[in-house]
Design a protein around this motif. Sequence first.
Motif, PDB file in Angstrom:
ATOM      1  N   TYR A  91      45.923  46.065  47.238  1.00 43.17           N
ATOM      2  CA  TYR A  91      46.688  46.328  46.017  1.00 43.17           C
ATOM      3  C   TYR A  91      46.038  45.506  44.911  1.00 43.17           C
ATOM      4  N   ILE A  92      45.633  46.171  43.862  1.00 41.95           N
ATOM      5  CA  ILE A  92      44.829  45.491  42.847  1.00 41.95           C
ATOM      6  C   ILE A  92      45.068  46.128  41.476  1.00 41.95           C
ATOM      7  N   PRO A  93      45.332  45.320  40.450  1.00 47.99           N
ATOM      8  CA  PRO A  93      45.444  45.900  39.114  1.00 47.99           C
ATOM      9  C   PRO A  93      44.034  46.126  38.562  1.00 47.99           C
ATOM     10  N   THR A  94      43.501  47.298  38.803  1.00 40.94           N
ATOM     11  CA  THR A  94      42.120  47.561  38.374  1.00 40.94           C
ATOM     12  C   THR A  94      42.091  48.714  37.391  1.00 40.94           C
ATOM     13  N   GLN A  95      41.088  48.699  36.532  1.00 31.02           N
ATOM     14  CA  GLN A  95      40.852  49.822  35.624  1.00 31.02           C
ATOM     15  C   GLN A  95      40.004  50.891  36.298  1.00 31.02           C
ATOM     16  N   VAL A  96      39.386  50.519  37.442  1.00 33.78           N
ATOM     17  CA  VAL A  96      38.399  51.402  38.070  1.00 33.78           C
ATOM     18  C   VAL A  96      38.597  51.418  39.590  1.00 33.78           C
ATOM     19  N   PRO A  97      39.673  52.044  40.100  1.00 37.11           N
ATOM     20  CA  PRO A  97      39.970  51.950  41.535  1.00 37.11           C
ATOM     21  C   PRO A  97      38.811  52.408  42.429  1.00 37.11           C
ATOM     22  N   HIS A  98      38.222  53.551  42.117  1.00 37.10           N
ATOM     23  CA  HIS A  98      37.172  54.061  43.004  1.00 37.10           C
ATOM     24  C   HIS A  98      35.901  53.222  42.937  1.00 37.10           C
ATOM     25  N   LEU A  99      35.575  52.716  41.755  1.00 39.78           N
ATOM     26  CA  LEU A  99      34.393  51.842  41.652  1.00 39.78           C
ATOM     27  C   LEU A  99      34.647  50.542  42.403  1.00 39.78           C
ATOM     28  N   VAL A 131      49.991  48.448  35.893  1.00 40.62           N
ATOM     29  CA  VAL A 131      49.005  47.440  35.480  1.00 40.62           C
ATOM     30  C   VAL A 131      49.356  46.987  34.068  1.00 40.62           C
ATOM     31  N   GLY A 132      49.478  45.686  33.915  1.00 42.90           N
ATOM     32  CA  GLY A 132      49.901  45.124  32.627  1.00 42.90           C
ATOM     33  C   GLY A 132      48.746  44.689  31.759  1.00 42.90           C
ATOM     34  N   GLY A 133      47.953  45.657  31.320  1.00 42.57           N
ATOM     35  CA  GLY A 133      46.844  45.341  30.412  1.00 42.57           C
ATOM     36  C   GLY A 133      45.581  45.018  31.175  1.00 42.57           C
ATOM     37  N   GLY A 134      44.456  45.318  30.548  1.00 43.66           N
ATOM     38  CA  GLY A 134      43.168  45.056  31.184  1.00 43.66           C
ATOM     39  C   GLY A 134      42.137  44.599  30.172  1.00 43.66           C
ATOM     40  N   LYS A 138      39.709  43.749  33.797  1.00 45.76           N
ATOM     41  CA  LYS A 138      40.092  44.194  35.142  1.00 45.76           C
ATOM     42  C   LYS A 138      39.178  45.314  35.636  1.00 45.76           C
ATOM     43  N   MET A 139      37.922  45.280  35.205  1.00 44.92           N
ATOM     44  CA  MET A 139      36.974  46.280  35.695  1.00 44.92           C
ATOM     45  C   MET A 139      35.705  45.630  36.236  1.00 44.92           C
ATOM     46  N   HIS A 140      35.764  44.316  36.469  1.00 50.02           N
ATOM     47  CA  HIS A 140      34.605  43.637  37.036  1.00 50.02           C
ATOM     48  C   HIS A 140      34.910  43.285  38.482  1.00 50.02           C
ATOM     49  N   LEU A 141      33.872  43.049  39.260  1.00 52.52           N
ATOM     50  CA  LEU A 141      34.080  42.616  40.652  1.00 52.52           C
ATOM     51  C   LEU A 141      34.159  41.090  40.664  1.00 52.52           C
ATOM     52  N   TYR A 142      35.283  40.593  41.184  1.00 51.41           N
ATOM     53  CA  TYR A 142      35.508  39.145  41.227  1.00 51.41           C
ATOM     54  C   TYR A 142      35.531  38.662  42.678  1.00 51.41           C
TER      55      TYR A 142
END
Lengths: 790, 288
Positions: free
Chosen positions: A220-228, A251-254, A258-262
């Motif tokens: 479960y992740i607040p991401t802008q890019v689920p498939h990526l 998702v509360g804002g990005g 929220k589109m980088h790999l951390y």
Amino acid sequence: MMNDNRNGSSHRSYIGDSILRTEDPHFLRGEGRYVDNIKLPSMAYSAVLRSPHAHARIVSIDLKGALEVPGVVGILTAASLEPDNFLIQPNWLVGDINVPPHYLLAREKVNYVGDAIAFIVADTRAIAEDAKAAIHVEYEILAAITDERTAMDKSEIYANVDDNLAGTFNLNSGDYDAIKDDADHILNFTLKNNRLIPNPIEPRALVATVDSSNDKATLYIPTQVPHLHKRWIAETLNWPENKLRLISPDVGGGFGAKMHLYVEELLVCIAAKKFRRPIKWTETRSESHVSTHHGRAHTQEIEVAFNNNGLLLGMSVHIYANLGAYISNMATGIPTVNCLGFASGTYNLTAFKGRVDLLLTNTVPVDAYRGAGRPEAAFIAERVLDRVARYLKLDPYDVRELNVIREFPKKVGLSEFDSGSFSAALKTAAEKVDYKHWRDQQAKARSDGRLLGIGISNYTEVCGVGPSWLMPLVGFDRGGYESAQIRVHPDGKVTFRTGSMPQGQGHATSYAQIVATELCIPFEHVEVVYGDTDVVPIGIGTYNSRSMAVGGSAAFHCAQKIVSKTKSIAALLMKSDVANVTYANGFFCSSELEPGNEISFVEVARVASRGHTLPPGESPGLEETYIYDPTGMSSPNGCHIAVVEIDPETGVIDILSYVAVDDAGTLINPMLAEGQIHGGVAQGIGQAMLEEVVYSDDGQMLASSLLEYALPKATNTPMINSSFLSTPTSTNPIGAKGIGEAGSIGAPPALVNAACDALSVFGIDHIDMPLTPPRIWHAIQEAKNIGGSK
Amino acid sequence: MIPQKVNFQKTSDINNALEILSQPDAKITLLAGGHSLIPRMKLRTLTPEMLLDITSIPELSGIEFKQHSIRIGATTCHSELLQDRELHREWPVFREVAKKIGDVQVRNRGTIGGSIACSAPTNEWLACLMVLEAKIELRSQKGRRVVNANEWITNHSENVLNSDELIVAIEIPRNLTNIKSGYAKLSHPASGAPIGAVVTLASAQSGLITFVRVAATGISSSPFRATQLEAALIDNRLTETDVTSLAHLISEDVIILEDSYANGPYRRHIAATQTSRALTNCFKALEE
């Protein structure tokens, strides 16, 4: 029989309607469901031990005390991760880039304050924090580098990156050096584009769980890019991608962050598998400031060649881009393709000479943040226009009129603008703000010793980058497409799935408007689904203001496929030639039949689901997928004008008037578009007037909490007079161009130009952002001292 | 962040609270609004062992008008001080000060007693109480004592509150002689704390300034009274007083706070501009 309302307005076009957001009621009731709301049975909690030093060798890590804390499940460090201490890889590498090793947990050395050292898992969050405090790390402190301009002169952070220079990027057109020799005037100046902290209201949070029955992990992740994100995590961990599912609830804002790999995204998956428990990680606000990647952070050296009449001839731009300690996901593309490519803004130039140095420092990695390179670019172009106007004592409006691009298509840098309203936006904004009135007011105010200033900012950008084949040419390891899937249920109701992933944009509403319009069904009959990689077959995500332009076009085409199939079924039912069947207002009719024999969409859906009566070769059901790959990028544009008054005693700026004229082509929902402008302008005010990350020489972040780092508040935000022009793009079937980043691009130059205009009476040419009251006051004092000593 | 484990007690009985505080190894941290305490606990810069919640002790709450004074209970929150019209009729400065403290949520929780107990260098209430020469009433099991607001801060920028004492109430005089006030504050854009805030009281007779008090906050290590400036203003003619040229006296002999946002020269300048604005407002009110 069906109770269809054949005479009523069962269908209309919803495109261009300011429909209220269907997602809002549950948010307003406090029923939003974010990742941190998720609690799974036997879930453990985690915390990350981060480096307190900007640059240090790790001498030893002592976990003994921490492991003795009751309730600790386990602790991961570089040593205990081996051989699974994988490397995080960037997704966009422009040109030849030396990528420094970025391990999940620091090995031997930490490289910025916030660098992850250990991952602590415990029964409760508080226990994880207690255990974290009990870990003893011995460091040997090394000299830190924070400033991009001098990073090349300092000792190297990584053995594989000479001079801390990860790479360079050049972009030239025409012969700038020759043009420079012929120009009447040349101006040189340096701009700082301040480092910003993205502050989505929901910080990053994760829950990972592994189903032991099939060894499948769900994150479960607040991401802008689920498939990526799914691909990156599977690739990094060498996990089979079919054994990984990503779910993004609300998702509360990005804002790009929220589109980088951390590292936490990988650590929480590894830990869930290793400790055989669901594991949650939630970042605190202070932690977010040192672990979620920052934005901007450039020093820009600019030279502009121009003629006596204000005609621009050429520009030379040298950008020193601070990438931070590691190369984040899109980091190398932002200052290069996204910034340098747009540094000449909306203006004609005969020659352009550009260079970007991509520099590593001991700071939080820097990546895309709302606008992602375009705010940095618009700032260059718009400060150039004002500096030229000031130098020649011309009105900045007239200089813009003279230089603005009027003919389309127009190729600039790496982009082609297919269409635009650059000069119309300028003219409209000037009319709306009443430019002449404010120039008169300014003259009057000056005679009273008051400081009034007017700032104009034209911008353009590029949204919905594609086509996909173009992406690898600039080193981008992803596609430019978006997916749409429509399932018409037996009762005619529709489930629409998209690979887009909203973080507040209102996709449940805007996509339903497109699908309902194209299927000629009521808006309420469409449910929009996103944010689950097991439910949405394929997708890219939401960033680059691309969802309506690319995802919206996918929805459009997908609906056409459904209409085409339903028509063929309707033709069969009406015993007509399909060529004679038309579909409108939810009903199929045939020119071969008398009126009154129409068949409804609902009836066709019912027939299709039974499979009893189908044209030869057609399969039962009504479900279609369409993956749209744009033929080209879209280029929204606009003009923002700010009028400010500065209190000379305190340096406080008051925004008296703010006009935003934006052209994003076709607007699906103008209210949502205006909302994007409001939010973007607020963030632009943040960059221009409030926000800046400052590092001490030893790499400690000063002003790191929200008690010191000032975010724009309602009280900082003026009434925004927002309106739209409409120049639909030809690069996609719905004509939408993108609006999400426009405000944050247009606002900073408008505000800085206005403030510098107000301060021109003191001979002040420029003040770096943010324009805080102390900074303005000091600039005035300095100017007065210089004036006094003349 | 997540606070360390902490024990918690709540009492509505003042004697019980004083008894708990009097125990030799008590190590009690009082919890009222918690708006200074909780953020520090979350960051673990403060790790109290035991919190004692005093918000439901009746003796500590409410605003009461007496014949010669107004008694403000220590747990009166900022928003009560913002909304009390009876109080504003005599001392409108309470409204001016309260409305620029924090935001709605902070004002609804934060208390005047808690704010003077913390005695931050940016504390607005203390400056306000200094010009009012308010009496701060303290109680312990040993008894009751009253401290003048001007003697609240020690030489080391700490306050005189002992660990076994409770702030019970603040007593300010009634405004029976038409004293006017002025307040000016420049806020930090993030914290809302003053970069410089100045509160003034004055009254005049036949155009002469017969009474004037000025205090400032956010400028030095603690709020202070500007006695030099007061001396320069007293007995001046109201209409002929050049507040702009006297305003710099506010920070004479004061060690100025500096931080990454506002350095010394800027803060000293802001002290003067806010002084000038507060005095101008105050004198304007007197002329009306």
